[in-house]
Write a protein that holds these residues in place. Structure first.
Motif, PDB file in Angstrom:
ATOM      1  N   ASP A  81     -36.073  15.220  30.728  1.00  0.00           N
ATOM      2  CA  ASP A  81     -37.566  15.513  31.013  1.00  0.00           C
ATOM      3  C   ASP A  81     -38.450  14.795  30.217  1.00  0.00           C
TER       4      ASP A  81
ATOM      5  N   SER B 176     -43.792  -3.977  38.876  1.00  0.00           N
ATOM      6  CA  SER B 176     -43.226  -3.047  39.751  1.00  0.00           C
ATOM      7  C   SER B 176     -42.557  -3.390  40.980  1.00  0.00           C
TER       8      SER B 176
ATOM      9  N   GLU C  34     -38.457   1.858  37.120  1.00  0.00           N
ATOM     10  CA  GLU C  34     -38.062   3.190  37.299  1.00  0.00           C
ATOM     11  C   GLU C  34     -37.154   3.647  36.312  1.00  0.00           C
ATOM     12  N   ARG C  35     -37.265   4.968  36.201  1.00  0.00           N
ATOM     13  CA  ARG C  35     -36.299   5.780  35.287  1.00  0.00           C
ATOM     14  C   ARG C  35     -35.285   6.549  36.059  1.00  0.00           C
ATOM     15  N   VAL C  36     -34.145   6.254  35.892  1.00  0.00           N
ATOM     16  CA  VAL C  36     -33.010   6.992  36.541  1.00  0.00           C
ATOM     17  C   VAL C  36     -31.924   7.598  35.648  1.00  0.00           C
TER      18      VAL C  36
ATOM     19  N   GLY D 271     -39.338  11.042  30.935  1.00  0.00           N
ATOM     20  CA  GLY D 271     -40.039  10.964  32.112  1.00  0.00           C
ATOM     21  C   GLY D 271     -39.124  10.374  33.343  1.00  0.00           C
ATOM     22  N   ILE D 272     -37.671  10.892  33.304  1.00  0.00           N
ATOM     23  CA  ILE D 272     -36.764  10.515  34.441  1.00  0.00           C
ATOM     24  C   ILE D 272     -37.360  11.119  35.869  1.00  0.00           C
ATOM     25  N   GLU D 273     -37.320   9.957  36.686  1.00  0.00           N
ATOM     26  CA  GLU D 273     -37.972  10.197  38.025  1.00  0.00           C
ATOM     27  C   GLU D 273     -36.827  10.535  39.250  1.00  0.00           C
ATOM     28  N   ARG D 274     -35.694  10.214  38.890  1.00  0.00           N
ATOM     29  CA  ARG D 274     -34.874  10.608  39.984  1.00  0.00           C
ATOM     30  C   ARG D 274     -33.202  10.795  38.935  1.00  0.00           C
ATOM     31  N   GLU D 275     -32.316  11.525  39.860  1.00  0.00           N
ATOM     32  CA  GLU D 275     -31.058  11.652  39.343  1.00  0.00           C
ATOM     33  C   GLU D 275     -30.025  11.219  40.395  1.00  0.00           C
TER      34      GLU D 275
END
Length: 531
Positions: free
Chosen positions: A519, A336, A368-370, A522-526
């Motif tokens: 969605d 992480s 992370e997922r962006v 699991g995208i965490e931010r755009e």
């Protein structure tokens, strides 16, 4: 005065195979009327191939196509030749050149008489309907992929064909563009044949035609009506199959019971004969009756078994055998705390003095997922090229300190001239053939399917092959970069890929206009471009 025949497309006993002999369409019969028809089916079942056969780009291996009326085609990807402009998508370059000549006072009287003085306004109106108010002399090379798709759609509809053929028309479009296409199709009054996985677009259809290994089946209404009817059919087919299996078992048990009863009667007759207290003539008659009864019973049982097997075969024939895609991924081992991407005040573009990305900073840490979002032309694909190293920054720095894989919309990491298995072994040197085959099998490329040439695959199959070659590796990359991955996947494969990516423990950088897909993974931010 004779009436004008209604436009139609009639497909009779149509078959087509790839150059390596893989059958794609077999003995297909289909009648298309001037209505909006959605073509659906799993990846590789022949949807895009069917459109290419209708345009004459491909020739059938067998069968016939009869088209009564005019057609216009919008392809998945609008190819750009050097010097082409928006006007060329409308077939209007010469007519517009004549107008410019007339406006400059250099046209002859005959030329002025031939000029279409409403052409400019009508083309501008068509472009405005797809949300692309650009001058007709705009170079196609200056437009993004989504903008070219919009312009090509406007040009196809401008010709007012009897049948509009659309191959995944919303694939490269932003959310506004997708809505514009849905609005246009909703108002289209001619015939339309639309290959798509876009469920919102398919709701606008008058009918859905599903292509499967069993052939073509037509369903009235849009996507929801089709799915409801499919659910009813699937339940009925499963019930019919269960009933046929039950009847076949019952017939078998009855035949076995009848044989056992006859055996007991025969055994009793033999015991009586052994005691010697029955005349020979009666013994002979009894033996003949026993043989006739056994023979009749055997014929009845055989007929009943045959009827039960026929019913069972008919029930099985109504259920398509589908090999589900189940994506299981090994761990990437990404901690992480690890930086996977760092862009620091980056500016870049393709033409000097015309930057597409200005002073952009972006970093990603660990798994992370962006999501990268923004309208067509905002620079999303440019950003991916910058990260992948195929485009250099004019200012600022780009660092990608982990192993990564980029899935562009053409899945360019695969060599189209080689087999899937060969690509896997090239991308994963040192892998044994057995390990290669096992990894590909997890992505539904089993046995001969692993030896298919990549260039013969559908868009969805090609993406699946690319995922197999990268994610099936003993140690997958710690960063996946995906450019519109949902575009070419059928609904079932999309669900499986969503599940697989949700379980992936590396970092994800995704360009997509599909909110439901973002969605699901699991995208965490755009990060919005062009805002």
């Amino acid at each position: 005065m004779p009436s004008t025949p209604m436009p139609s497309i009639t497909i009779s006993h149509l078959s087509w195979s790839t150059p390596d002999g893989h059958a794609v369409l077999s003995d297909l019969d289909l009648q298309l009327q001037p209505e909006r028809t959605g073509i659906v089916g799993r990846n590789g079942v022949g949807k895009s191939t069917l459109l290419r056969l209708l345009t004459g780009e491909l020739a059938p291996s067998a069968g016939h196509i009869a088209i009564d009326g005019s057609i216009a085609m919008l392809r998945q990807t609008v190819q750009v030749d050097a010097g082409e402009r928006v006007a060329d998508l409308f077939g209007a370059r010469a007519a517009l050149a004549l107008l410019r000549k007339a406006e400059a006072g250099a046209a002859s009287a005959d030329e002025i008489a031939e000029a279409d003085w409403t052409l400019d306004a009508r083309i501008d109106e068509a472009l405005a309907k797809v949300g692309l108010p650009v001058p007709v002399d705009t170079s196609l090379a200056a437009l993004s992929g989504g903008q070219r798709t919009r312009a090509a759609l406007a040009g196809a509809m401008f010709a007012a064909p009897d049948f509009l053929l659309l191959d995944e028309p919303t694939n490269n479009l932003d959310r506004d563009g997708r809505q514009a296409v849905r609005d246009l199709i909703a108002g289209w009054r001619g015939g339309a044949v639309v290959v798509s996985h876009d469920r919102e677009l398919l709701e606008e259809m008058d009918a859905i035609v599903e292509l499967t290994s069993l052939g073509a089946a037509r369903y009235g209404g849009g996507w929801s009506a089709y799915r409801a009817r499919k659910d009813v059919e699937a339940a009925a087919a499963e019930a019919q199959l269960a009933g046929a299996e039950k009847r076949a078992d019952a017939v078998q048990r009855q035949a076995q019971a009848a044989t056992e009863r006859q055996d007991r009667r025969d055994s009793g007759g033999r015991r009586k004969a052994a005691r010697g207290d029955m005349p020979k003539i009666l013994l002979g008659a009894q033996k003949r009756r026993a043989e006739e009864t056994r023979a009749a019973g055997s014929r009845l049982a055989e007929r009943q078994r045959g009827e039960a097997e026929d019913q069972l075969s008919a029930a099985r024939a109504k259920i398509e055998v589908v090999d589900p895609l189940s994506v299981g991924l090994p761990s990437t081992g990404l901690p992480s705390s690890r930086t996977v991407l760092a862009l620091d005040h980056v500016t870049t573009g393709y033409v000097a003095g015309q930057p597409i990305i200005r002073n952009l900073s972006l970093s990603m840490m660990g798994p992370e997922r962006v999501a990268i979002t923004g309208p067509n032309g905002a620079g999303k694909s440019t950003l991916l090229a910058l990260i992948a190293g195929t485009l250099a920054p004019w200012e600022g720095t780009v660092r990608v300190p982990v192993a990564f894989a980029l899935f562009d919309q053409r899945v360019g990491l695969l060599d189209a001239s080689r087999s899937i298995a060969d690509n896997f072994l090239t991308l994963n040197p040192g892998t044994t053939n057995n390990a290669c085959r096992a990894a590909l099998a997890r992505f539904r490329f089993r046995a001969d399917a692993a030896d298919r040439i990549v260039g013969t695959l559908s868009g969805g199959q090609m993406l699946r092959a690319g995922l197999a070659c990268v994610l099936g590796a003993p140690m997958p990359p710690q960063l996946l970069i995906l450019d519109e991955p949902a575009n070419h996947l059928d609904v079932d494969s999309l669900t499986a890929v969503e599940t697989g990516l949700a379980a992936y423990d590396g970092a994800l950088l995704v360009v997509s206009h599909d909110a439901a897909f973002l969605d699901a993974i699991g995208i965490e931010r755009e990060v919005a471009l062009g805002g």
